[in-house]
Design an enzyme around this catalytic site. Structure first.
Site: not given
Ligand code: SF4
Length: 292
Positions: A12, A39, A71, A93, A123, A158, A188, A216, A260
């Protein structure tokens, strides 16, 4: 054997930008990344080869500059790092920042925060560490175990599948009908796109290969989604892990990858799949892309 790529797969923009920032900063100064930037072992090995170091916490960082991962991290964690005299860079992000702001806004408006996510995920730690009180849930049992509050404010990690998030919000509303429940959708867009593309792919395939790091979270979620629609799903980190017997009798094989996973790894897996199918690699470019 027909080979299909999911319409959305792989790295992403958040991960791409974080890697680019780490590489650029490491050219100017010695850099330690706090935790795994992503990851994915292939990406991490490449960053190590560029001289970038990794430490699980500021206390063990060997450089003056440290970088928070994609994260994100709590303000408390960043303050602790600065208090040690470290210069803190952020590769967080922007969509993780959106989730942080959503949670702060719920708290400001008087809602008790409920985070849908994995308790031990970096995160989720970043989203919750600054809060005076919060609940973290991922199952129906955890919703049932919550204490009643007049106002619940719900946000999500996310990378959680949006379907699960919506189910848990509905359960919360049903469990506490007297409470006000405000839900802010912080899953996200890249996660949503990869999840729905994985479902569409798995519905059409005899076998699905999901590429991504062993640790991951979003890759594991893709595996779980595909497994609901296709009985033969295999999670690999790279082409060396593919086994010819997985594809015996398969007419259609699908390919997807976590956020990732680098393009080079996806292409390498695809090349091996073409070889197993006994077809020339020249067909790489003609892989069918499913509709979004
Ligand atoms: S929040 Fe979504 S766009 Fe941002 S790094 Fe994580 S998976 Fe990727």
């Amino acid at each position: 054997m027909k080979l299909l790529r999911a319409s959305h797969l792989g790295m992403c923009f958040g991960v791409r930008d974080a890697i680019a920032l780490a590489v650029a900063e490491a050219q100017h100064q010695p850099l330690t990344i706090l935790g795994e930037l992503v990851h994915n072992e292939t990406v991490l090995a490449d960053l190590r080869a560029r001289g970038i170091r990794f430490a699980s916490q500021p206390a063990t960082a060997e450089t003056d500059t440290v970088m928070v991962t994609v994260h994100g991290a709590s303000e408390a964690a960043k303050t602790r790092a600065r208090a040690r005299g470290l210069h803190v860079l952020e590769a967080t992000c922007p969509l993780v920042h959106v989730a942080h702001r959503a949670v702060q806004s719920l708290v400001r408006d008087g809602f008790h925060p409920v985070i849908i996510g994995k308790r031990d995920h970096v995160e989720v730690r970043g989203l919750t560490e600054d809060l005076a009180a919060c609940d973290i849930v991922l199952t129906e049992d955890e919703i049932n175990a919550l204490h009643e509050r007049p106002r619940f404010g719900v946000a999500a990690q996310t990378t959680q599948p949006i379907e699960r998030v919506r189910q848990l919000v509905a359960l919360l509303r049903a469990r506490f009908p007297q409470s006000e429940v405000r839900f802010v959708d912080t899953v996200c867009q890249p996660t949503k796109q990869r999840q729905s593309a994985a479902e569409e792919l798995a519905r059409q395939c005899d076998v699905v290969v999901v590429i991504g790091g062993a640790h991951s979270n979003n890759t594991r979620e893709l595996v779980a989604t595909c497994a609901r629609f296709c009985p033969r799903v295999h999670h690999v980190q790279g082409p060396d892990e593919l086994r010819p017997e997985w594809f015996a009798g398969a007419e259609t094989v699908g390919l997807t990858a976590g956020t990732s996973t680098p393009d080079t790894t996806i292409d390498a897996v695809e090349r091996v799949l073409w070889r197993l199918a006994g077809q020339p690699e020249g067909q790489l470019a003609s892989t069918v892309h499913l509709a979004a």
